[in-house]
Design an enzyme around this catalytic site. Structure first.
Site, mmCIF file in Angstrom:
data_model
loop_
_atom_site.group_PDB
_atom_site.id
_atom_site.type_symbol
_atom_site.label_atom_id
_atom_site.label_comp_id
_atom_site.label_asym_id
_atom_site.label_seq_id
_atom_site.Cartn_x
_atom_site.Cartn_y
_atom_site.Cartn_z
ATOM 1 N N ASP A 1 -14.138 6.856 10.584
ATOM 2 C CA ASP A 1 -14.497 6.002 9.440
ATOM 3 C C ASP A 1 -13.640 4.736 9.391
ATOM 4 O O ASP A 1 -13.702 3.977 8.427
ATOM 5 C CB ASP A 1 -14.387 6.777 8.111
ATOM 6 C CG ASP A 1 -12.957 7.168 7.790
ATOM 7 O OD1 ASP A 1 -12.051 6.935 8.631
ATOM 8 O OD2 ASP A 1 -12.710 7.712 6.699
ATOM 9 N N ASP B 1 5.869 10.933 0.158
ATOM 10 C CA ASP B 1 6.231 9.869 -0.761
ATOM 11 C C ASP B 1 6.055 10.362 -2.190
ATOM 12 O O ASP B 1 5.072 11.030 -2.495
ATOM 13 C CB ASP B 1 5.294 8.669 -0.544
ATOM 14 C CG ASP B 1 6.045 7.410 -0.224
ATOM 15 O OD1 ASP B 1 6.675 6.855 -1.146
ATOM 16 O OD2 ASP B 1 6.015 6.973 0.941
ATOM 17 N N ASP C 1 9.777 6.447 -3.941
ATOM 18 C CA ASP C 1 9.395 5.050 -4.052
ATOM 19 C C ASP C 1 10.159 4.352 -5.186
ATOM 20 O O ASP C 1 10.172 4.857 -6.318
ATOM 21 C CB ASP C 1 7.886 5.004 -4.337
ATOM 22 C CG ASP C 1 7.298 3.634 -4.165
ATOM 23 O OD1 ASP C 1 7.482 3.052 -3.090
ATOM 24 O OD2 ASP C 1 6.648 3.144 -5.110
ATOM 25 N N HIS D 1 6.673 0.277 6.672
ATOM 26 C CA HIS D 1 5.338 -0.249 6.347
ATOM 27 C C HIS D 1 5.409 -1.503 5.472
ATOM 28 O O HIS D 1 4.387 -2.130 5.231
ATOM 29 C CB HIS D 1 4.519 0.831 5.639
ATOM 30 C CG HIS D 1 5.109 1.207 4.315
ATOM 31 N ND1 HIS D 1 6.338 1.811 4.203
ATOM 32 C CD2 HIS D 1 4.658 1.033 3.053
ATOM 33 C CE1 HIS D 1 6.614 1.985 2.932
ATOM 34 N NE2 HIS D 1 5.619 1.524 2.201
ATOM 35 N N ASP D 2 6.580 -1.836 4.950
ATOM 36 C CA ASP D 2 6.728 -3.042 4.121
ATOM 37 C C ASP D 2 7.440 -4.170 4.865
ATOM 38 O O ASP D 2 7.586 -5.264 4.310
ATOM 39 C CB ASP D 2 7.576 -2.738 2.877
ATOM 40 C CG ASP D 2 6.891 -1.792 1.912
ATOM 41 O OD1 ASP D 2 5.656 -1.830 1.813
ATOM 42 O OD2 ASP D 2 7.601 -1.010 1.252
HETATM 43 C C1 GLC Z 1 7.455 0.470 -2.377
HETATM 44 C C2 GLC Z 1 6.492 0.781 -1.266
HETATM 45 C C3 GLC Z 1 5.487 -0.322 -1.185
HETATM 46 C C4 GLC Z 1 4.742 -0.377 -2.480
HETATM 47 C C5 GLC Z 1 5.691 -0.500 -3.658
HETATM 48 C C6 GLC Z 1 4.998 -0.200 -4.947
HETATM 49 O O1 GLC Z 1 8.216 -0.644 -2.144
HETATM 50 O O2 GLC Z 1 7.188 0.984 -0.074
HETATM 51 O O3 GLC Z 1 4.625 -0.190 -0.100
HETATM 52 O O4 GLC Z 1 3.866 -1.454 -2.485
HETATM 53 O O5 GLC Z 1 6.763 0.390 -3.577
HETATM 54 O O6 GLC Z 1 4.752 1.176 -5.046
#
Ligand code: GLC
Length: 544
Positions: A25, A98, A199, A314-315
């Site tokens: 998908d 997470d 987070d 990922h950020d």
């Molecule tokens: C953290 C996460 C990020 C997200 C943010 C809000 O920094 O790593 O990806 O956008 O929190 O939850």
């Protein structure tokens, strides 16, 4: 300092939506993760961190949760999750999830109820304020929007959001809400998970009266506010201390002194943290600054608390692109950065694809990007009348999508990630950089990681050794020792595109040593006094 499994572990972060698509998908999924566990295990990984897969409208890629007990359809279902946990444990690995409890989605039933009326019992689960002189209650910005307040027409009040408008912040002052969160944490822990990556956990407490900020762009007012340690201690007492789990807090805006308050082993809060003095605050590589950050954190936490080591996730843009060399010396640079992260004090994290030296991207248009942070910022600046092209260019290096492109499994269409159109474009370099190629080449970045990880298993010095920087004032060289009992490791890194002369520090000259690892095939002779280091060369020597 106590020995624990999570200090000795190497963690592999899986951004599942970009990892492997099992059902065609266009999105990766939990079944996709399951099908690649042997690959992860073959690298030597101990712990897998999965980014959020709770039910979510997915405005911020799963960080906007609408049901803490459900699984996002794109990711799979509960049965697959349970099989995944079992399969991870069968392979003697652990899995952390997470935990996103600073905010929910605006679609979460709690928020829908909260916004329904002033006197709904859940009104107080979120943060509501009257307008101030007909406008926002204060001048604070949020991470992803020009204001941290959004007006609700139905009830004529503003709600508070540290991130996007669609991510209202929970009100941690409310004890009922806190209990509800603890209950949810127990639910997942009872399913057998081994901990949480928490987070923005230091954002839970807010400043009571929300005063205007002198400089609204410095959003550190969102973090480390009074009450935060009380909440974390309560969370620990109510939930965490009853399980053998690890916790790693995402803690922006902290100094080592403040960081220690979160991870001090005697305080009963978190085990470890991610601070952002590097990834957020050091825009480009700055060797002297990096060293001073490492030294201050080492000194600050020494014998009391535990750190984490990472340069990307990922950020944050992939490390070879942002902090290393993703061109001529990509492989050497990837190996050097790995050597550093795995030998500095703290638990090392690998972000999927880092182990094959994946790089950042430059897509042609803003429409190719999905990252809500980047898109919102783009529109904010363009709406101010700035030149769209210039705004776009300015956002490229730090766009979070640099790290979110699909995992490159092979040279086939869409890098073997999916049989459909992927949710985000594949990095065009997938024919050159992919897992299949890496596995076929014994000198690849992959096998270098594998070796580093296995060294950690056999050498306590890598985990528990004392740290000393021997190169404080060098611009390009990073030379430090780790010492544990009678063993010393000398780590020598040339983080530059040029050759560099390295002179052994006095006490390491003319002493017998053993080379533990090096990222060049060519044998750099074991000279006793000095070495000519090649570009991005990394070496570890052992002295006993
Ligand atoms: C953290 C996460 C990020 C997200 C943010 C809000 O920094 O790593 O990806 O956008 O929190 O939850």
């Amino acid at each position: 300092m106590n020995k624990t499994w999570w200090k000795e572990a190497v963690v592999y972060q899986i951004y599942w939506r970009s990892f492997f698509d099992s059902n065609g998908d266009g999105y990766g999924d939990l079944q996709g993760v399951l099908s690649k566990l042997d690959y992860i295990k073959s690298l030597g990984i101990d712990v897998i961190w999965l980014n959020p897969f709770y039910k979510s409208p997915d405005r911020d890629n799963g960080y906007d949760i609408s049901d803490y007990y459900g699984i996002m359809e794109k990711a799979g279902d509960m049965e697959t999750f349970e099989r995944l946990v079992e399969a991870i444990h069968e392979r003697k690995m652990k899995v952390i999830m997470d935990l996103v409890v600073n905010h929910t989605s605006d679609q979460h039933p709690w928020f829908v109820e909260s916004r329904s009326s002033h006197d709904h019992p859940k009104r107080d689960w979120f943060i509501w304020k009257d307008p101030k002189l007909g406008a926002e209650p204060n001048n604070w910005r949020s991470y992803f929007a020009p204001s941290s307040w959004e007006f609700d027409e139905g009830t004529n009040q503003y709600y508070f959001h540290s991130f996007a408008v669609e991510q209202p912040d929970l009100n941690w002052k409310n004890p009922e809400l806190r209990q509800e969160i603890y209950k949810m944490m127990r639910f997942w822990l009872n399913k057998g998970i081994d901990g949480f990556r928490m987070d923005v956990i230091n954002l839970l407490a807010k400043i009571d009266d929300f005063p205007d900020a002198e400089n609204p762009y410095d959003i550190s007012y969102l973090a480390n506010n009074p009450g935060i340690h009380k909440y974390l201690q309560e969370m620990n007492e109510e939930v965490l201390q009853h399980y053998d789990v690890m916790t790693v807090g995402e803690i922006p805006f902290v100094s080592p002194e403040e960081g220690l308050l979160y991870v001090d082993e005697t305080r009963g809060e978190l085990n470890t943290l991610f601070h952002f003095q590097v990834a957020d605050e050091m825009l480009e590589w700055d060797m002297k600054r990096f060293k001073s950050i490492q030294t201050s954190w080492y000194q600050g936490l020494k014998q009391k608390g535990w750190n984490s080591q990472f340069l990307n996730n990922h950020d944050h843009t992939r490390q070879v692109t942002r902090y290393g060399n993703d061109g001529e010396y990509r492989e050497e640079s990837a190996k050097l950065l790995a050597t550093m992260i795995h030998t500095l004090p703290g638990t090392p994290y690998i972000f999927q694809g880092e182990e094959i030296g994946m790089t950042g991207v430059r897509f042609a248009s803003i429409d190719d990007y999905n990252d809500i942070a980047m898109r919102n910022k783009y529109h904010e600046e363009v709406n101010k009348g700035r030149d769209p092209k210039e705004v776009f260019e300015g956002l490229l290096l730090l766009s979070r999508d640099n790290s979110r492109t699909p995992m490159q499994w092979n040279g086939n269409k869409e890098a073997g990630f999916t049989t459909d159109k992927p949710w985000i474009k594949v990095n065009p370099n997938y024919q050159e950089i992919n897992v299949e190629k890496a596995l076929d080449d014994l000198d690849s970045v992959f096998y270098y990681y594998k070796k580093l990880i296995s060294l950690r298993k056999d050498n306590e010095v890598m985990v528990y050794g004392d740290y000393q920087d021997l190169s404080l004032n060098e611009e390009n060289l990073y030379v430090y020792t780790r010492t544990f009992k009678e063993v010393t490791w000398l780590i020598v890194l040339n983080h530059s595109d040029e050759k560099q002369m390295f002179i052994f520090p006095e006490e390491y000259r003319n002493k017998s040593k053993r080379k533990i690892i090096s990222n060049y095939k060519s044998e750099n002779e074991l000279e006793d006094e000095c070495l000519m280091l090649l570009p991005h060369e990394a070496l570890i020597f052992e002295y006993k």
